[in-house]
Each structure stands twice: as C-alpha cells, then as structure tokens.
Design a protein around this motif. Sequence first.
Motif, PDB file in Angstrom:
ATOM      1  N   GLY A  42       0.787  -1.282   0.162  1.00  0.00           N
ATOM      2  CA  GLY A  42       0.045  -0.072  -0.185  1.00  0.00           C
ATOM      3  C   GLY A  42       1.070   1.241  -0.115  1.00  0.00           C
ATOM      4  O   GLY A  42       0.279   2.328  -0.791  1.00  0.00           O
ATOM      5  N   ARG A  43       2.110   1.237   0.767  1.00  0.00           N
ATOM      6  CA  ARG A  43       3.027   2.478   0.755  1.00  0.00           C
ATOM      7  C   ARG A  43       3.493   2.496  -0.710  1.00  0.00           C
ATOM      8  O   ARG A  43       3.742   3.591  -1.016  1.00  0.00           O
ATOM      9  CB  ARG A  43       3.783   2.131   1.729  1.00  0.00           C
ATOM     10  CG  ARG A  43       4.822   3.384   2.149  1.00  0.00           C
ATOM     11  CD  ARG A  43       5.813   3.179   3.221  1.00  0.00           C
ATOM     12  NE  ARG A  43       5.103   2.418   4.579  1.00  0.00           N
ATOM     13  CZ  ARG A  43       5.495   1.271   5.046  1.00  0.00           C
ATOM     14  NH1 ARG A  43       6.481   0.506   4.443  1.00  0.00           N
ATOM     15  NH2 ARG A  43       4.969   0.966   6.145  1.00  0.00           N
ATOM     16  N   GLN A  44       4.032   1.544  -1.210  1.00  0.00           N
ATOM     17  CA  GLN A  44       4.613   1.594  -2.274  1.00  0.00           C
ATOM     18  C   GLN A  44       3.598   1.996  -3.662  1.00  0.00           C
ATOM     19  O   GLN A  44       3.874   2.906  -4.341  1.00  0.00           O
ATOM     20  CB  GLN A  44       5.140   0.004  -3.095  1.00  0.00           C
ATOM     21  CG  GLN A  44       6.524  -0.035  -2.193  1.00  0.00           C
ATOM     22  CD  GLN A  44       7.589   1.032  -2.312  1.00  0.00           C
ATOM     23  OE1 GLN A  44       7.773   1.407  -3.371  1.00  0.00           O
ATOM     24  NE2 GLN A  44       8.408   1.366  -1.270  1.00  0.00           N
ATOM     25  N   ALA A  86       3.782   5.484  -6.005  1.00  0.00           N
ATOM     26  CA  ALA A  86       3.485   5.440  -7.444  1.00  0.00           C
ATOM     27  C   ALA A  86       2.388   6.243  -7.874  1.00  0.00           C
ATOM     28  O   ALA A  86       2.642   6.788  -8.916  1.00  0.00           O
ATOM     29  CB  ALA A  86       3.515   3.768  -7.893  1.00  0.00           C
ATOM     30  N   ASP A  87       1.460   6.270  -7.241  1.00  0.00           N
ATOM     31  CA  ASP A  87       0.248   6.988  -7.668  1.00  0.00           C
ATOM     32  C   ASP A  87       0.417   8.447  -7.641  1.00  0.00           C
ATOM     33  O   ASP A  87      -0.196   9.285  -8.376  1.00  0.00           O
ATOM     34  CB  ASP A  87      -1.014   6.741  -6.702  1.00  0.00           C
ATOM     35  CG  ASP A  87      -1.530   5.222  -7.126  1.00  0.00           C
ATOM     36  OD1 ASP A  87      -1.274   4.742  -8.108  1.00  0.00           O
ATOM     37  OD2 ASP A  87      -2.411   4.543  -6.440  1.00  0.00           O
ATOM     38  N   LYS A  88       1.277   8.875  -6.699  1.00  0.00           N
ATOM     39  CA  LYS A  88       1.557  10.364  -6.625  1.00  0.00           C
ATOM     40  C   LYS A  88       1.930  10.914  -7.886  1.00  0.00           C
ATOM     41  O   LYS A  88       1.956  11.917  -8.566  1.00  0.00           O
ATOM     42  CB  LYS A  88       2.303  10.727  -5.576  1.00  0.00           C
ATOM     43  CG  LYS A  88       1.617  10.652  -4.266  1.00  0.00           C
ATOM     44  CD  LYS A  88       2.607  11.005  -2.940  1.00  0.00           C
ATOM     45  CE  LYS A  88       1.778  11.020  -1.858  1.00  0.00           C
ATOM     46  NZ  LYS A  88       2.717  11.336  -0.653  1.00  0.00           N
TER      47      LYS A  88
END
Length: 160
Positions: free
Chosen positions: A51-53, A57-59
Amino acid sequence: MAPYESFYGRACRTSLCWNEVGERQLTGPEIVDLTVEKVKVIRERLKTAQGRQKNYADKRRKDLEFQQGDRVFLKVSSWKGIMRFGKKGKLSPRYIGPYEILERIGKVAYWLALPPELSRIHNMFHVSMFRKYIPDPSHVLSYQPASVCTYVYICIYFAL
C-alpha cells in the motif's frame, strides 16, 4: 538430527518454527497454530508495504487521454544496437514527431498517422509512448531524414 543442527550445534530456525534457540519444542497442533499466526502477520506487513509503494507510485502517475485529431510526440526507444526510428545514439532526440492520432483503440492504445519513412513500424502505440504536442504558431516543423544528410556529405567528399 538435522545436518544444520549437527554442524552448528543448534536448531535451525525455519519458517515452520520461529522459536528462539533453547525454547521448548512445539509439537502437533501447537506448531500449526503458531505458523498460521506468523503467516497472518507476514501477510499484513506485506499488504502495508504494498500500500505504501502504491501510494508513492500513484503520486507520480498521470492519466493521459487524447482525442482523434490530436497531435503527439512519439518516444524513440533507444536500444543498444537497434535502430527502429532511424535515430541512434546518445545525442539523438528522445521524441520525434508530432504525429496525428487517427483513432483510439481501447483505453490506452492509439493509431497514429506515421510518415512513409516509418512505414516499417506498426502504427499502434501505447499511451505511455506519447508526449502531448502543444501547438505554437511560431513553431516550424521540418523533418529531414538522416540518410539525405549522409548522402550529401558523401557526394561532397567524393567531389573534392
């Protein structure tokens, strides 16, 4: 006795038994319960890390969409020793074009109107290969193939 235990003089800590050396030995259903609990903890921690990764990536991700008739630059993939777009080397441009989008195929694929010089290349591309072309009236587009420049240089060389 296991080979590891005989060589090192202590029990091997495997994924089935995370006990510290010297603790009591678990047998039967106790070891199964302990293993199931440890696997749940591992899955939770993996889910947290994923979830953190994904958040990182989504940013940086941006959704690109183009319409029929838009013009885009096409990314030149520079693989070592392969010359697909007539460009090769470190100083060659990273994007060529602009080219017009003929049709949208699915969510992320597009047909492009490529010039005859690039007829050997399939004209369907993924959206990640594009960069949006922002039209500027002062921008003069001129496409000069590298083979013409080389030919002129060779003719001048032999003429001298």
